[in-house]
Design a protein around this motif. Structure first.
Motif, PDB file in Angstrom:
ATOM      1  N   ASP A 338     100.360-101.706  53.624  1.00 16.58           N
ATOM      2  CA  ASP A 338     101.122-102.710  52.875  1.00 16.58           C
ATOM      3  C   ASP A 338     102.317-102.100  52.144  1.00 16.58           C
ATOM      4  OD1 ASP A 338      99.397-104.757  53.615  1.00 16.58           O
ATOM      5  OD2 ASP A 338      98.121-104.506  51.854  1.00 16.58           O
ATOM      6  N   LEU A 339     102.112-100.948  51.507  1.00 14.24           N
ATOM      7  CA  LEU A 339     103.130-100.391  50.609  1.00 14.24           C
ATOM      8  C   LEU A 339     104.050 -99.378  51.268  1.00 14.24           C
ATOM      9  CD1 LEU A 339     100.975 -99.932  47.372  1.00 14.24           C
ATOM     10  CD2 LEU A 339     102.509-101.824  47.951  1.00 14.24           C
ATOM     11  N   VAL A 340     103.568 -98.698  52.310  1.00 19.10           N
ATOM     12  CA  VAL A 340     104.374 -97.676  52.974  1.00 19.10           C
ATOM     13  C   VAL A 340     104.651 -98.059  54.428  1.00 19.10           C
ATOM     14  CG1 VAL A 340     104.550 -95.240  53.584  1.00 19.10           C
ATOM     15  CG2 VAL A 340     103.418 -95.911  51.450  1.00 19.10           C
ATOM     16  N   GLY A 341     103.612 -98.409  55.157  1.00 19.62           N
ATOM     17  CA  GLY A 341     103.809 -98.803  56.545  1.00 19.62           C
ATOM     18  C   GLY A 341     104.435 -97.700  57.362  1.00 19.62           C
ATOM     19  N   ASN A 342     105.541 -98.008  58.041  1.00 20.68           N
ATOM     20  CA  ASN A 342     106.200 -97.032  58.906  1.00 20.68           C
ATOM     21  C   ASN A 342     107.504 -96.490  58.329  1.00 20.68           C
ATOM     22  OD1 ASN A 342     104.237 -97.162  60.976  1.00 20.68           O
ATOM     23  ND2 ASN A 342     105.108 -99.087  61.695  1.00 20.68           N
ATOM     24  N   MET A 343     107.768 -96.802  57.046  1.00 21.92           N
ATOM     25  CA  MET A 343     108.929 -96.230  56.361  1.00 21.92           C
ATOM     26  C   MET A 343     108.705 -96.351  54.842  1.00 21.92           C
ATOM     27  SD  MET A 343     111.754 -94.686  56.102  1.00 21.92           S
ATOM     28  CE  MET A 343     112.092 -94.462  57.839  1.00 21.92           C
ATOM     29  N   PRO A 344     108.610 -95.210  54.161  1.00 16.79           N
ATOM     30  CA  PRO A 344     108.414 -95.284  52.701  1.00 16.79           C
ATOM     31  C   PRO A 344     109.626 -95.900  52.027  1.00 16.79           C
ATOM     32  CG  PRO A 344     107.983 -93.077  53.575  1.00 16.79           C
ATOM     33  CD  PRO A 344     108.669 -93.832  54.657  1.00 16.79           C
ATOM     34  N   GLY A 376     111.410-105.603  51.194  1.00 16.60           N
ATOM     35  CA  GLY A 376     112.025-104.656  52.117  1.00 16.60           C
ATOM     36  C   GLY A 376     111.545-103.235  51.824  1.00 16.60           C
ATOM     37  N   SER A 377     111.699-102.338  52.803  1.00 18.24           N
ATOM     38  CA  SER A 377     111.303-100.935  52.648  1.00 18.24           C
ATOM     39  C   SER A 377     112.544-100.084  52.401  1.00 18.24           C
ATOM     40  CB  SER A 377     110.577-100.446  53.904  1.00 18.24           C
ATOM     41  OG  SER A 377     109.378-101.175  54.106  1.00 18.24           O
ATOM     42  N   TRP A 378     112.513 -99.271  51.337  1.00 16.83           N
ATOM     43  CA  TRP A 378     113.685 -98.509  50.916  1.00 16.83           C
ATOM     44  C   TRP A 378     113.403 -97.015  50.987  1.00 16.83           C
ATOM     45  CZ3 TRP A 378     118.361-100.618  48.828  1.00 16.83           C
ATOM     46  CH2 TRP A 378     118.391-102.012  48.847  1.00 16.83           C
ATOM     47  N   PRO A 379     114.065 -96.303  51.897  1.00 12.40           N
ATOM     48  CA  PRO A 379     113.840 -94.856  52.011  1.00 12.40           C
ATOM     49  C   PRO A 379     114.153 -94.074  50.735  1.00 12.40           C
ATOM     50  CG  PRO A 379     115.021 -95.696  53.932  1.00 12.40           C
ATOM     51  CD  PRO A 379     114.976 -96.806  52.935  1.00 12.40           C
ATOM     52  N   VAL A 380     115.015 -94.607  49.855  1.00  9.05           N
ATOM     53  CA  VAL A 380     115.309 -93.906  48.606  1.00  9.05           C
ATOM     54  C   VAL A 380     114.046 -93.715  47.776  1.00  9.05           C
ATOM     55  CG1 VAL A 380     115.851 -95.993  47.264  1.00  9.05           C
ATOM     56  CG2 VAL A 380     116.866 -93.806  46.608  1.00  9.05           C
ATOM     57  N   LEU A 381     113.039 -94.579  48.002  1.00  4.07           N
ATOM     58  CA  LEU A 381     111.802 -94.480  47.236  1.00  4.07           C
ATOM     59  C   LEU A 381     110.964 -93.278  47.650  1.00  4.07           C
ATOM     60  CD1 LEU A 381     110.779 -98.249  47.112  1.00  4.07           C
ATOM     61  CD2 LEU A 381     111.993 -96.908  45.395  1.00  4.07           C
ATOM     62  N   LEU A 382     111.366 -92.589  48.713  1.00  2.44           N
ATOM     63  CA  LEU A 382     110.626 -91.417  49.161  1.00  2.44           C
ATOM     64  C   LEU A 382     110.578 -90.348  48.076  1.00  2.44           C
ATOM     65  CD1 LEU A 382     109.138 -89.910  51.436  1.00  2.44           C
ATOM     66  CD2 LEU A 382     111.371 -89.132  52.262  1.00  2.44           C
ATOM     67  N   TRP A 383     111.698 -90.123  47.395  1.00  3.29           N
ATOM     68  CA  TRP A 383     111.690 -89.059  46.377  1.00  3.29           C
ATOM     69  C   TRP A 383     110.849 -89.459  45.169  1.00  3.29           C
ATOM     70  CZ3 TRP A 383     113.021 -88.428  41.297  1.00  3.29           C
ATOM     71  CH2 TRP A 383     113.894 -89.348  40.691  1.00  3.29           C
ATOM     72  N   PHE A 384     110.856 -90.734  44.828  1.00  8.45           N
ATOM     73  CA  PHE A 384     109.987 -91.200  43.736  1.00  8.45           C
ATOM     74  C   PHE A 384     108.519 -90.991  44.111  1.00  8.45           C
ATOM     75  CE2 PHE A 384     113.817 -93.762  42.984  1.00  8.45           C
ATOM     76  CZ  PHE A 384     113.931 -93.757  41.603  1.00  8.45           C
ATOM     77  N   GLY A 393      99.030 -84.064  41.243  1.00 13.21           N
ATOM     78  CA  GLY A 393      98.234 -83.254  42.151  1.00 13.21           C
ATOM     79  C   GLY A 393      97.794 -83.929  43.434  1.00 13.21           C
ATOM     80  N   ARG A 394      98.560 -84.916  43.892  1.00 15.17           N
ATOM     81  CA  ARG A 394      98.199 -85.624  45.129  1.00 15.17           C
ATOM     82  C   ARG A 394      99.178 -85.259  46.244  1.00 15.17           C
ATOM     83  NH1 ARG A 394      94.741 -89.853  43.486  1.00 15.17           N
ATOM     84  NH2 ARG A 394      94.390 -90.221  45.709  1.00 15.17           N
ATOM     85  N   LYS A 395      99.215 -83.986  46.570  1.00 18.37           N
ATOM     86  CA  LYS A 395     100.174 -83.461  47.531  1.00 18.37           C
ATOM     87  C   LYS A 395     100.044 -84.120  48.900  1.00 18.37           C
ATOM     88  CE  LYS A 395     101.896 -79.078  49.417  1.00 18.37           C
ATOM     89  NZ  LYS A 395     101.684 -77.606  49.478  1.00 18.37           N
ATOM     90  N   SER A 396      98.828 -84.483  49.290  1.00 20.41           N
ATOM     91  CA  SER A 396      98.627 -85.073  50.616  1.00 20.41           C
ATOM     92  C   SER A 396      99.385 -86.381  50.774  1.00 20.41           C
ATOM     93  CB  SER A 396      97.140 -85.298  50.873  1.00 20.41           C
ATOM     94  OG  SER A 396      96.585 -86.202  49.921  1.00 20.41           O
ATOM     95  N   ILE A 397      99.503 -87.161  49.691  1.00 21.97           N
ATOM     96  CA  ILE A 397     100.265 -88.419  49.739  1.00 21.97           C
ATOM     97  C   ILE A 397     101.742 -88.118  49.932  1.00 21.97           C
ATOM     98  CG2 ILE A 397     101.055 -90.365  48.325  1.00 21.97           C
ATOM     99  CD1 ILE A 397      98.236 -90.670  47.288  1.00 21.97           C
ATOM    100  N   ALA A 398     102.233 -87.105  49.215  1.00 19.08           N
ATOM    101  CA  ALA A 398     103.637 -86.707  49.357  1.00 19.08           C
ATOM    102  C   ALA A 398     103.925 -86.260  50.793  1.00 19.08           C
ATOM    103  CB  ALA A 398     103.960 -85.586  48.371  1.00 19.08           C
ATOM    104  N   GLU A 399     103.058 -85.426  51.330  1.00 18.95           N
ATOM    105  CA  GLU A 399     103.245 -84.933  52.699  1.00 18.95           C
ATOM    106  C   GLU A 399     103.208 -86.071  53.710  1.00 18.95           C
ATOM    107  OE1 GLU A 399     101.308 -80.459  52.343  1.00 18.95           O
ATOM    108  OE2 GLU A 399      99.993 -82.176  52.765  1.00 18.95           O
ATOM    109  N   ARG A 400     102.299 -87.001  53.493  1.00 22.22           N
ATOM    110  CA  ARG A 400     102.162 -88.131  54.416  1.00 22.22           C
ATOM    111  C   ARG A 400     103.411 -88.997  54.418  1.00 22.22           C
ATOM    112  NH1 ARG A 400      97.299 -92.660  54.014  1.00 22.22           N
ATOM    113  NH2 ARG A 400      97.646 -93.648  56.065  1.00 22.22           N
ATOM    114  N   GLY A 401     103.974 -89.229  53.231  1.00 22.21           N
ATOM    115  CA  GLY A 401     105.192 -90.033  53.131  1.00 22.21           C
ATOM    116  C   GLY A 401     106.369 -89.383  53.834  1.00 22.21           C
ATOM    117  N   ILE A 402     106.551 -88.091  53.625  1.00 19.19           N
ATOM    118  CA  ILE A 402     107.647 -87.364  54.275  1.00 19.19           C
ATOM    119  C   ILE A 402     107.459 -87.349  55.789  1.00 19.19           C
ATOM    120  CG2 ILE A 402     108.684 -85.085  54.587  1.00 19.19           C
ATOM    121  CD1 ILE A 402     108.229 -84.590  51.608  1.00 19.19           C
TER     122      ILE A 402
END
Length: 452
Positions: A338-344, A376-384, A393-402
């Motif tokens: 729902d929140l990330v899908g195929n583009m953070p 809409g999905s906004w790639p700028v939200l990737l850095w947030f 300490g949730r590095k796996s979420i960061a890695e998954r988004g990138i």
């Protein structure tokens, strides 16, 4: 098919190409490297909020000059007693608040010379007020100081005066019972009619971070009369957001059983929220181990939509407590499709549709369901997303988004061309009205990689 290394290299090439110069000095980045076949509007401007990820990227490379120039230039544009009449002449005679920063600026030619022209919203679509500009400016000034160690710039009389003007404007005594900031519609990134007026979470998170920054940036002699007030406001704001904006399964159950029309101090339903207003989707959507901060709160009103920047910034600046921050990350992980899908990632969830869309947006064709600001999905939200995940300490979420963003761009980069936003429930479609080569899309990817 591009490699990740090639993708990052092109991102830097594009970011450097977006640099805006005034008298041969870099002072910012344009919102997008304009496709000449596309109507430009104000994408050739440098926006204060848009420049933040660009600034972060340049600072990680030790290129602080462009950030310092940007801070100096925007400080000159800030409304003060010297330029207020000039600004007022373009705003239908309205007297804007002293200390207000512009939404954006552009380089124009006047009498054969370059000049910087600010836009305080008087030319913007919908004539929206840039409430978030001052807040982002303060946050960026603090980041610049931390990154470069440049104490002299911050301690200059002009910067100290500029900080005080902002505080005087934003901490003005008003007809209000709450520590939150009351703002009009379209006063931040969501700058179109989307039912986000009143006390939107994004503004409260930025306000909290900006107050922290201002208190650290001001010299002791310049904050003697306001330091205690800042501390009190921060404490009240933090308590208010953590207690009253928070939504988890326990809170949803509590709202479901609310009694109304209660009078007095020791009551449960302090804002007179009617149980019937509890969104049906929210009841089943909030996972047992997750939670989030509501989008808005006021008398008789709670906006149950999930707004990404407000929640992620609340984690980044510790407006949300540790337990809440972990639950926000849990929610993102459990509701990834729902929140990330195929583009953070989704700017807000869910989208408003049908009659509700007509009433809330005024039938705005750009904000149809699952597009632009309406889901809409906004790639700028990737850095947030990456910053918030790493903070707790949730590095796996960061890695998954990138990984998701890179997978799309490595395969479709020449077709997508770094768009402003994506459409669809899963973010599969390049936004119908999205500008290509959007600078903060590019910068957000660089910053996300740097943060890792």
């Amino acid at each position: 098919m591009y490699t990740e290394k090639e993708l990052l290299s092109e991102a830097w090439t594009r970011l450097e190409a977006s640099v805006l110069k005034f008298e041969n000095e870099p002072i910012g980045t344009v919102a997008a490297a304009i496709d000449k076949s596309t109507q430009q509007f104000n994408y050739g401007h440098c926006f204060i909020r848009d420049f933040v990820p660009s600034a972060l990227a340049f600072l990680t490379r030790g290129q602080g000059e462009i950030v310092a120039n940007f801070l100096r230039q925007t400080l000159k544009l800030q409304i003060n007693d010297k330029n207020i009449d000039e600004v007022r002449a373009h705003m239908d005679g309205v007297r804007p608040g002293m200390g207000l920063m512009p939404a954006s600026f552009e380089i124009v030619e006047e009498e054969g010379k370059q000049a910087v022209r600010a836009d305080f919203g008087e030319r913007a679509i919908g004539r929206v007020t840039p409430v978030d500009s001052c807040l982002w400016w303060l946050i960026l000034l603090r980041i610049y100081q931390r990154a470069t160690g440049d104490q002299e710039l911050v301690q200059e009389a002009g910067f100290q005066r500029g900080i005080r003007l902002i505080l005087n404007l934003y901490m003005l005594k008003q007809f209000d019972m709450y520590p939150t900031l009351l703002v009009p519609e379209g006063a931040f990134m969501i700058d179109r009619r989307m039912g986000v007026y009143e006390r939107p979470l994004e503004i409260q998170a930025l306000f909290y971070a900006a107050l922290l920054a201002a208190d650290e940036l001001l010299l002791p002699k310049n904050k003697q009369d306001i330091h205690t007030e800042i501390e009190q406001r921060l404490a009240r704001l933090k308590t208010h957001i953590r207690e009253h904006y928070w939504l988890d399964l326990e809170k949803v159950n509590e709202i479901h059983r609310y009694e109304n029309e209660q009078f007095g101090e020791e009551i449960c339903n302090k804002f007179n929220i009617y149980p019937e207003s509890l969104e049906a989707w929210a009841i089943d959507w909030v996972p047992k181990e997750g939670g989030y901060l509501a989008g808005n709160l006021g008398p008789g009103r709670m906006d149950f939509r999930f707004f990404a920047i407000g929640n992620l910034m609340s984690v980044i600046c510790s407006l949300a407590d540790e337990a809440q921050s972990q639950k926000i990350m849990n929610l993102i992980g459990k509701r990834w499709i729902d929140l990330v899908g195929n583009m953070p990632m989704k700017l807000c969830f869910p989208a408003i549709e049908d009659k509700e869309w007509e009433l809330i947006t005024g039938c705005d064709p750009k904000n149809v369901s699952w597009s632009y600001h309406n889901g809409g999905s906004w790639p700028v939200l990737l850095w947030f997303l990456v910053a918030a995940a790493l903070k707790v300490g949730r590095k796996s979420i960061a890695e998954r988004g990138i990984r998701i963003a890179e997978k799309r761009w490595c395969e479709y980069k020449d077709k997508d061309r770094w768009p402003e936003y994506y459409d669809g429930r899963k973010g599969n479609l390049v936004g119908k009205k999205a500008m290509r080569y959007q600078t903060w899309t590019i910068a957000a990817y660089i910053v996300a990689k740097d943060l890792m």
